[in-house]
Design an enzyme around this catalytic site. Sequence first.
Site, PDB file in Angstrom:
ATOM      1  N   TYR A  16       0.961  -1.317   0.061  1.00 18.78           N
ATOM      2  CA  TYR A  16      -0.069   0.099   0.226  1.00 18.78           C
ATOM      3  C   TYR A  16       0.911   1.022   0.268  1.00 18.78           C
ATOM      4  O   TYR A  16       0.610   2.220  -0.224  1.00 18.78           O
ATOM      5  CB  TYR A  16      -0.714   0.140   1.829  1.00 18.78           C
ATOM      6  CG  TYR A  16      -1.800  -0.425   0.792  1.00 18.78           C
ATOM      7  CD1 TYR A  16      -3.180  -0.363   0.518  1.00 18.78           C
ATOM      8  CD2 TYR A  16      -2.032  -1.941   1.536  1.00 18.78           C
ATOM      9  CE1 TYR A  16      -4.044  -1.571   0.549  1.00 18.78           C
ATOM     10  CE2 TYR A  16      -2.994  -3.191   1.279  1.00 18.78           C
ATOM     11  CZ  TYR A  16      -4.412  -2.746   0.538  1.00 18.78           C
ATOM     12  OH  TYR A  16      -5.088  -3.384   0.813  1.00 18.78           O
TER      13      TYR A  16
ATOM     14  N   ASN B  81     -12.831   0.122  -5.420  1.00 24.06           N
ATOM     15  CA  ASN B  81     -13.042  -0.516  -6.395  1.00 24.06           C
ATOM     16  C   ASN B  81     -13.778  -1.645  -7.102  1.00 24.06           C
ATOM     17  O   ASN B  81     -13.609  -2.898  -6.853  1.00 24.06           O
ATOM     18  CB  ASN B  81     -11.245  -1.077  -7.028  1.00 24.06           C
ATOM     19  CG  ASN B  81     -11.235  -2.007  -8.456  1.00 24.06           C
ATOM     20  OD1 ASN B  81     -11.819  -1.660  -8.868  1.00 24.06           O
ATOM     21  ND2 ASN B  81     -10.293  -3.199  -7.803  1.00 24.06           N
TER      22      ASN B  81
ATOM     23  N   CYS C 167      -6.551  -4.563  -7.942  1.00 22.76           N
ATOM     24  CA  CYS C 167      -6.413  -3.673  -6.556  1.00 22.76           C
ATOM     25  C   CYS C 167      -5.978  -5.550  -5.778  1.00 22.76           C
ATOM     26  O   CYS C 167      -5.252  -5.463  -4.618  1.00 22.76           O
ATOM     27  CB  CYS C 167      -7.116  -3.904  -5.956  1.00 22.76           C
ATOM     28  SG  CYS C 167      -9.259  -4.864  -6.321  1.00 22.76           S
ATOM     29  N   HIS C 168      -6.085  -6.638  -6.311  1.00 26.76           N
ATOM     30  CA  HIS C 168      -5.491  -8.239  -5.821  1.00 26.76           C
ATOM     31  C   HIS C 168      -4.165  -8.016  -6.079  1.00 26.76           C
ATOM     32  O   HIS C 168      -3.442  -9.241  -5.065  1.00 26.76           O
ATOM     33  CB  HIS C 168      -6.297  -9.418  -6.423  1.00 26.76           C
ATOM     34  CG  HIS C 168      -5.472  -9.703  -7.957  1.00 26.76           C
ATOM     35  ND1 HIS C 168      -5.539  -8.556  -8.546  1.00 26.76           N
ATOM     36  CD2 HIS C 168      -4.690  -9.935  -8.125  1.00 26.76           C
ATOM     37  CE1 HIS C 168      -5.780  -9.531  -9.334  1.00 26.76           C
ATOM     38  NE2 HIS C 168      -4.537 -10.099  -9.448  1.00 26.76           N
TER      39      HIS C 168
ATOM     40  N   GLU D  22      -0.961 -15.367 -10.981  1.00 27.64           N
ATOM     41  CA  GLU D  22       0.535 -14.517 -11.725  1.00 27.64           C
ATOM     42  C   GLU D  22       1.709 -14.838 -11.848  1.00 27.64           C
ATOM     43  O   GLU D  22       2.235 -14.577 -12.768  1.00 27.64           O
ATOM     44  CB  GLU D  22       0.091 -13.190 -11.222  1.00 27.64           C
ATOM     45  CG  GLU D  22      -1.391 -12.759 -11.655  1.00 27.64           C
ATOM     46  CD  GLU D  22      -2.533 -10.964 -11.447  1.00 27.64           C
ATOM     47  OE1 GLU D  22      -3.186 -10.515 -11.703  1.00 27.64           O
ATOM     48  OE2 GLU D  22      -1.056 -11.060 -10.512  1.00 27.64           O
TER      49      GLU D  22
END
Length: 169
Positions: free
Chosen positions: A105, A128, A136-137, A163
């Site tokens: 963050y 979001n 946002c993950h 990912e």
Amino acid sequence: MTAYSSTLDTPAGPFTAIVDADGAVLASGWTADLGTLLPVIHTGLRPAAVTQRADLGAVTRAVAAFHAGEVTAIDGIPVRQRSGVFVEHAWEVLRTVEPGQPVTYTEYAGLAGRPAAVRAAAMACARNAAALFVPCHRVLRTDGTLGGFRWGLAVKEWLLRHEALTIAT
């Protein structure tokens, strides 16, 4: 305004997207319940009606491709969200965070141009509506732990692992 929705089965659970007539994502997430998605759409964009479709064209193809391992397939999908100037900018910045390279963050606030605005950056993630397309993950707590996620920490963990594995191969 009429919008369209579609739900796909994914390895992380059912994923629903709501798009406007132009195909821009208004809301999306790992749920089959439109009642969960509609309230997160800004009132100025919220559709009067939503028609279910089996396929949303480019959006459906991008969701399927992402979950199949093409994690950049979501990058070109248009998103339509409204908020204040900083939050809208922060959402655009989120779309530049690379898959497999999550940020904290604090780093996210810096990328958005306001390094001291860590809480505002976290609020942008929380507000979001277009999960996955505005990733946002990919934002973690300063200590590297997952933090919150509207769709549950198990989904966030799956996305980050997916990912990371895809980018590593």
